[in-house]
Write a protein that holds these residues in place. Structure first.
Motif: not given
Length: 322
Positions: A53-59, A63-66
């Motif tokens: 559902l949500f992937v942690r990133g630098p900003q 949200p994932t495509p799903r």
């Protein structure tokens, strides 16, 4: 996940907040939850939906495509739920509601034309369904919400109903102008000598029904002339009352009186309306008779809805403007 029963509404709120804020901390602040509570809710959602559902990133959280696929329908569902649970609103200018009101032919013809004219001005898409209350189970229909209002004469009413006084209706006796007694003042002797037209607001009650009858705790006037009281007065004077006809409609009395030597007690406004049409003579009652109190009944629960409150206020306003 195919079982909707596994979803907690609060999880959907967390999902929506994360989608908007892209941060567990800010989502928690928005919802009044701790960071750990938001993380725990997200873990539940991932398990239920079998997606990160949500992937942690630098900003922040991406949200994932799903998640993007779910975003619009879930947000729309939250808005629908919030709207459904918010305070009820009613805009008469746009409403397409149908109001159901039970009353007698007298008020259908006497009061509601003015009410309908006002509705057409303020609420042109609203429909008014006027039902004759003669043989309706008023208690059952008020309790089910299939009747919004009832207008009539009542005694005791159940505590779950609201009673609002509308008007006191003055009653007069009528006979044809060529009647043998029309040239003299009306007396009890006259009422004992000539047959009466009784108005029984029911097609099922027996002709000798009591003027006020109990319907599951609601006392309702069935006979407009209060024959029990008059019969007592006649008896004291050594007279008796004869009934020549019994009719279910108030407006049926004037033509019957006009064609016979019968007399009838009707609302003054009805007598005045049809005086010239049927060549009638009008008489005040020869015994003290207070006006008949007409009330508006509604259910305490259904009647409090803004739509019904609007109609109640409209009826009260129309009568006050008379």
């Amino acid at each position: 996940m195919n079982n909707i029963h596994g979803i907690d509404l609060n999880l959907i709120r967390v999902f929506d907040a994360l989608l908007e804020e892209r941060s567990v901390t800010r989502a928690g602040d928005r919802l009044g939850l701790s960071q750990s509570a938001v993380s725990h809710a997200l873990a539940k959602l991932r398990l239920l939906l079998a997606d990160e559902l949500f992937v942690r990133g630098p900003q922040g959280m991406h949200p994932t495509p799903r998640a993007m696929e779910l975003a619009r329908p879930l947000r729309a569902a939250l808005v629908e739920i919030a709207t459904a649970l918010s305070a009820p609103r009613f805009d008469p200018s746009t409403s397409e509601m149908t109001f159901v009101v039970a009353t007698s032919d007298f008020y259908i013809g006497g009061l509601f034309p003015r009410v309908m004219a006002r509705i057409r001005q303020e609420a042109p898409q609203i429909r008014l369904w006027l039902r004759m209350f003669n043989d309706l189970n008023l208690v059952e229909e008020l309790d089910r919400g299939t009747l919004h209002l009832v207008v009539g004469a009542f005694g005791r009413i159940p505590a779950r109903y609201r009673r609002e006084p509308l008007i006191g209706v003055e009653m007069v006796w009528i006979m044809r102008r060529g009647h043998p007694a029309a040239s003299s003042p009306l007396t009890l002797d006259t009422l004992g000598r000539y047959p009466h037209v009784d108005i029984l607001l029911s097609g099922r009650a027996m002709p000798d029904a009591a003027a006020m009858q109990d319907q599951e705790g609601l006392e309702r006037a069935f006979v407009t002339s209060d024959p029990t009281h008059l019969e007592g007065l006649l008896r004291e004077a050594g007279l008796s009352r004869q009934v020549g006809a019994t009719v279910p409609l108030i407006l049926a009395a004037p033509p019957l009186v006009a064609a016979t030597d019968m007399v009838a007690l009707v609302p003054r406004s009805v007598a005045q309306t049809y005086r010239d049409t049927y060549d009638l003579a009008l008489f005040d009652s020869p015994y003290p008779r207070p006006p008949t109190q007409i009330d508006m009944l509604s259910h305490n629960t259904y009647g409090a809805h803004p739509s019904v409150a609007w109609l109640r206020a409209l009826l009260l306003d129309q009568l006050a403007a008379q």
